[in-house]
Structure formats: structure tokens, C-alpha cells
Design a protein around this motif. Structure first.
Motif, PDB file in Angstrom:
ATOM      1  N   PRO A   1       0.833  -1.205   0.000  1.00  0.00           N
ATOM      2  CA  PRO A   1       0.000   0.000   0.000  1.00  0.00           C
ATOM      3  C   PRO A   1       0.872   1.262   0.000  1.00  0.00           C
ATOM      4  O   PRO A   1       1.994   1.249   0.505  1.00  0.00           O
ATOM      5  N   VAL A   2       0.344   2.318  -0.603  1.00  0.00           N
ATOM      6  CA  VAL A   2       1.057   3.587  -0.669  1.00  0.00           C
ATOM      7  C   VAL A   2       0.231   4.629   0.069  1.00  0.00           C
ATOM      8  O   VAL A   2      -0.933   4.852  -0.258  1.00  0.00           O
ATOM      9  N   ARG A   3       0.812   5.239   1.078  1.00  0.00           N
ATOM     10  CA  ARG A   3       0.102   6.259   1.860  1.00  0.00           C
ATOM     11  C   ARG A   3      -0.168   7.491   1.019  1.00  0.00           C
ATOM     12  O   ARG A   3       0.643   7.896   0.192  1.00  0.00           O
ATOM     13  N   TYR A   4      -1.312   8.111   1.251  1.00  0.00           N
ATOM     14  CA  TYR A   4      -1.696   9.356   0.576  1.00  0.00           C
ATOM     15  C   TYR A   4      -0.596  10.403   0.706  1.00  0.00           C
ATOM     16  O   TYR A   4      -0.194  11.031  -0.261  1.00  0.00           O
ATOM     17  N   SER A   5      -0.079  10.576   1.912  1.00  0.00           N
ATOM     18  CA  SER A   5       0.931  11.613   2.157  1.00  0.00           C
ATOM     19  C   SER A   5       2.276  11.302   1.515  1.00  0.00           C
ATOM     20  O   SER A   5       3.117  12.186   1.404  1.00  0.00           O
ATOM     21  N   ASP A   6       2.490  10.070   1.073  1.00  0.00           N
ATOM     22  CA  ASP A   6       3.715   9.743   0.348  1.00  0.00           C
ATOM     23  C   ASP A   6       3.647  10.194  -1.102  1.00  0.00           C
ATOM     24  O   ASP A   6       4.674  10.275  -1.770  1.00  0.00           O
ATOM     25  N   VAL A   7       2.440  10.456  -1.585  1.00  0.00           N
ATOM     26  CA  VAL A   7       2.264  10.813  -2.987  1.00  0.00           C
ATOM     27  C   VAL A   7       1.769  12.247  -3.154  1.00  0.00           C
ATOM     28  O   VAL A   7       2.201  12.965  -4.062  1.00  0.00           O
TER      29      VAL A   7
ATOM     30  N   THR B   1      -0.757  17.095   1.550  1.00  0.00           N
ATOM     31  CA  THR B   1      -1.993  16.945   2.321  1.00  0.00           C
ATOM     32  C   THR B   1      -2.674  18.265   2.662  1.00  0.00           C
ATOM     33  O   THR B   1      -3.764  18.267   3.222  1.00  0.00           O
ATOM     34  N   THR B   2      -2.070  19.391   2.308  1.00  0.00           N
ATOM     35  CA  THR B   2      -2.584  20.698   2.711  1.00  0.00           C
ATOM     36  C   THR B   2      -4.030  20.918   2.282  1.00  0.00           C
ATOM     37  O   THR B   2      -4.875  21.290   3.097  1.00  0.00           O
TER      38      THR B   2
ATOM     39  N   LEU C   1      -6.545  18.509   4.050  1.00  0.00           N
ATOM     40  CA  LEU C   1      -6.769  18.855   5.457  1.00  0.00           C
ATOM     41  C   LEU C   1      -7.498  20.180   5.603  1.00  0.00           C
ATOM     42  O   LEU C   1      -8.135  20.418   6.632  1.00  0.00           O
ATOM     43  N   SER C   2      -7.457  21.034   4.587  1.00  0.00           N
ATOM     44  CA  SER C   2      -8.261  22.258   4.662  1.00  0.00           C
ATOM     45  C   SER C   2      -9.743  21.942   4.515  1.00  0.00           C
ATOM     46  O   SER C   2     -10.597  22.657   5.017  1.00  0.00           O
ATOM     47  N   LEU C   3     -10.061  20.836   3.835  1.00  0.00           N
ATOM     48  CA  LEU C   3     -11.454  20.397   3.667  1.00  0.00           C
ATOM     49  C   LEU C   3     -11.922  19.548   4.833  1.00  0.00           C
ATOM     50  O   LEU C   3     -13.086  19.586   5.212  1.00  0.00           O
ATOM     51  N   ALA C   4     -11.027  18.753   5.355  1.00  0.00           N
ATOM     52  CA  ALA C   4     -11.365  17.823   6.436  1.00  0.00           C
ATOM     53  C   ALA C   4     -10.231  17.868   7.463  1.00  0.00           C
ATOM     54  O   ALA C   4      -9.359  17.003   7.465  1.00  0.00           O
ATOM     55  N   PRO C   5     -10.237  18.881   8.327  1.00  0.00           N
ATOM     56  CA  PRO C   5      -9.116  19.089   9.255  1.00  0.00           C
ATOM     57  C   PRO C   5      -8.827  17.920  10.191  1.00  0.00           C
ATOM     58  O   PRO C   5      -7.707  17.756  10.645  1.00  0.00           O
ATOM     59  N   THR C   6      -9.816  17.095  10.468  1.00  0.00           N
ATOM     60  CA  THR C   6      -9.585  15.975  11.386  1.00  0.00           C
ATOM     61  C   THR C   6      -9.242  14.684  10.650  1.00  0.00           C
ATOM     62  O   THR C   6      -9.025  13.657  11.295  1.00  0.00           O
TER      63      THR C   6
ATOM     64  N   ALA D   1     -10.005  22.200  -4.412  1.00  0.00           N
ATOM     65  CA  ALA D   1      -9.103  21.418  -3.581  1.00  0.00           C
ATOM     66  C   ALA D   1      -8.286  20.430  -4.396  1.00  0.00           C
ATOM     67  O   ALA D   1      -7.200  20.052  -4.007  1.00  0.00           O
ATOM     68  N   ALA D   2      -8.818  20.003  -5.525  1.00  0.00           N
ATOM     69  CA  ALA D   2      -8.119  19.003  -6.328  1.00  0.00           C
ATOM     70  C   ALA D   2      -6.750  19.507  -6.755  1.00  0.00           C
ATOM     71  O   ALA D   2      -5.837  18.709  -6.969  1.00  0.00           O
ATOM     72  N   GLY D   3      -6.581  20.818  -6.845  1.00  0.00           N
ATOM     73  CA  GLY D   3      -5.268  21.359  -7.140  1.00  0.00           C
ATOM     74  C   GLY D   3      -4.265  20.952  -6.088  1.00  0.00           C
ATOM     75  O   GLY D   3      -3.077  20.844  -6.350  1.00  0.00           O
TER      76      GLY D   3
END
Length: 181
Positions: free
Chosen positions: A55-61, A64-65, A68-73, A166-168
Motif C-alpha cells: 500500500p502507498v500512503r496518501y501523504s507519500d504521494v 496533504t494541505t 486537510l483544509s477540507l477535512a481538518p480531522t 481542492a483538487a489542485g
């Protein structure tokens, strides 16, 4: 007070699909469902070629800014698993397409949740209102859903613009391209 909030926090976990485009669509839908249900989104890893082994973590690719602005938690799976929480049942969504059978592979093989009971539900493109009606009163701290690929159509009017902006933030980091190729 922060500890009390963490004890009351509720989570949404879902099984990721294996393709990058499908994974991003599922993430988009999961963000909408988590927001509709006021739950913390657990971001699953990307599973290329349906491999549970790498598996590849989201933050490795991705950066996350924006997410996390859309879903801070929101948190990645590893952080969630460190909390020691797990669901008591798995909502298995059944799509109309017979090739899209719900699977337990991620929950069983990657998270070790093979003993979860199942609730089978027909999948359909549902709105935020539908999700609140169906799952809003769910007392479980962890709501686990088999997939969210074709399961949400809750982005309408002014709210529809949040994802394209946010997709940017999903721009690949320069060092990450080699990790997925």
C-alpha cells in the motif's frame, strides 16, 4: 476537554479501489459522506494492481494541505489504527454493476478485521441527506463501508465547487512520481 472530544469522535473507514482515478473518486465521495455524517475521514492507502502487499500512503504521494483544509480531522489509516478502534460490523454496498461486487479483502487482509459481521445494502448514488437519514444516527464510533466509488452524489450548487478547488492540492509531489511508476 480535548481528550473528551477524542472519545466522542466518530470515524468513517472505507475500502479503497485499486486504480488511481477510482481511488480519487472514492476519496471525493468519502469526503462528502464524512462531512454529511460529521465523522472523521480515515484516508486509506492506495492499492495499485489491487495489491494489499504494497500500500502507498496518501501523504507519500500527495501534499496533504488541501485535503486537510477540507477535512481538518482527517487521518491516514496508520494513525487511525494506533487509536485501537475498530468497527463491529461492515456495511457492504452492492452496486448495480455485477462486476463491482463488494469485497472484504482490505478489511480482512490489511486491517485484520476478518471477524466483522456484515450488513448488505444496495448501493446507489445517494445524497448527503440520504446518508444522514441512513447512517446519521449510527451509534458506532467507527462506520466501515465496503466502497464509496459510485455511492455519493451530494455535491450540488455552491457546495459543488469545493472539490475542483481542492483538487489542485492533489498535485503529485516531485519525488513521489517514481514511487508509483
Amino acid at each position: 476537554q480535548q481528550q473528551q472530544q477524542q472519545q466522542q469522535q466518530r470515524y468513517l473507514v472505507y475500502q479503497p479501489p485499486s486504480g488511481l482515478a477510482e481511488w480519487l473518486v472514492s476519496l471525493h465521495n468519502a469526503l462528502g459522506v464524512a462531512r454529511a455524517l460529521n465523522r472523521t475521514l480515515v484516508i486509506p492507502p492506495m492499492l495499485f494492481d489491487a495489491s494489499l502487499a504494497a500500500p502507498v500512503r496518501y501523504s507519500d504521494v500527495f501534499d496533504t494541505t488541501a485535503l486537510l483544509s477540507l477535512a481538518p480531522t482527517a487521518m491516514e489509516t496508520e494513525a487511525f489504527l494506533s487509536l485501537g478502534l475498530r468497527p463491529t460490523r461492515l456495511v457492504m454496498l452492492h452496486a448495480k454493476d455485477p462486476r463491482s461486487l463488494p469485497s472484504r479483502a482490505y478489511f480482512n487482509g490489511r486491517l485484520g478485521w476478518s471477524n466483522l459481521s456484515e450488513v448488505h445494502v444496495p448501493a446507489q448514488m445517494a445524497s448527503a441527506r440520504d446518508y444522514r437519514r441512513l447512517y446519521g444516527a449510527c451509534p458506532e464510533r467507527v462506520l466501515a463501508i465496503s466502497h464509496l466509488y459510485a455511492a455519493f452524489e451530494g455535491f450540488h450548487s455552491a457546495a459543488a465547487g469545493w472539490w475542483p478547488r481542492a483538487a489542485g492540492g492533489h498535485a503529485l509531489t516531485a519525488s513521489s512520481v517514481g514511487r508509483i511508476l
